[in-house]
Design a protein around this motif. Structure first.
Motif, short mmCIF file in Angstrom:
data_model
loop_
_atom_site.label_atom_id
_atom_site.label_comp_id
_atom_site.label_asym_id
_atom_site.label_seq_id
_atom_site.Cartn_x
_atom_site.Cartn_y
_atom_site.Cartn_z
N MET A 64 66.13 43.97 89.54
CA MET A 64 66.26 45.01 88.51
C MET A 64 67.64 45.62 88.51
N ALA A 65 68.16 45.92 89.71
CA ALA A 65 69.50 46.52 89.80
C ALA A 65 70.57 45.58 89.26
N GLN A 68 70.16 45.27 85.36
CA GLN A 68 70.63 46.49 84.68
C GLN A 68 72.15 46.55 84.67
N LEU A 88 69.37 52.87 88.21
CA LEU A 88 67.95 52.65 87.92
C LEU A 88 67.18 53.96 87.83
N THR A 89 67.73 55.01 88.41
CA THR A 89 67.07 56.32 88.41
C THR A 89 68.01 57.34 87.76
#
Length: 193
Positions: A64-65, A68, A88-89
């Motif tokens: 995911m990182a 993104q 991500l956050t």
């Protein structure tokens, strides 16, 4: 309350090096660098039932990182991994989502916020990390509960990953699925409002 035990900044995760078996502690970004360089043999504090959830968590989080960030190959330095994980956050630019302990109204690592404040006493409150993520089928026979007398942040990291990624649904007919910070009365209040 301040933010405590940041996976992005503190060496909380214990590992053994592939080269010589020596033990080290790493932050999450440093762990990703070491994993990409094939330096890690294993995680000594990881319990057998936590192995798959931990592996799945690391692989999915890295994917995911990287996705993104538009990367097709893993980052080679900790700063880049930290930036990608923070991205991500985005709602928590101070890194609260990567800390084990935060104020109740803030999100914490794999823990939902509790905006009404401390939940209070519950019959299932536990201070033993290995009691929290115990397999429901074990019933304290196969895998003993509360063997970790003094849990470290690392024990809680592995427990939260195991609990929040692979724990079975324990609600049954008419039951509910709660999260780490939520008890039955808060669940009822949230869903009846």
């Amino acid at each position: 309350m301040t933010l405590l035990y940041s996976l992005l900044d503190e060496p909380l995760i214990g590992a053994r090096l592939a080269a010589d078996g020596s033990r080290i502690h790493l932050s999450l970004p440093a762990l990703f660098v070491a994993l990409a360089d094939d330096q890690i043999r294993d995680f000594p504090a990881l319990r057998p039932h936590q192995r798959h959830p931990w592996h799945a968590f690391l692989v999915q989080l890295a994917a995911m990182a990287l996705h993104q960030a538009g990367q097709t190959v893993p980052f080679t330095d900790e700063a880049a991994w930290k930036a990608a994980l923070l991205a991500l956050t985005a709602d928590d630019p101070d890194g609260a989502a990567w800390c084990l302990v935060t104020p109740y109204e803030r999100v914490a690592f794999l823990q939902a916020p509790e905006p009404t404040g401390p939940i209070g006493e519950r019959k299932d409150d536990t201070f033993a990390a290995d009691r929290l993520d115990i397999l429901e089928t074990a019933k304290n026979h196969d895998l003993k509960r509360e063997r970790i007398a003094h849990p470290t942040p690392e024990d809680w990291i592995f427990t939260l990953v195991s609990l929040q990624t692979a724990a079975p649904y324990g609600g049954g007919a008419g039951g509910y699925a709660s999260v780490v910070r939520m008890n039955a009365s808060h669940y009822t209040q949230l869903h009846n409002s």
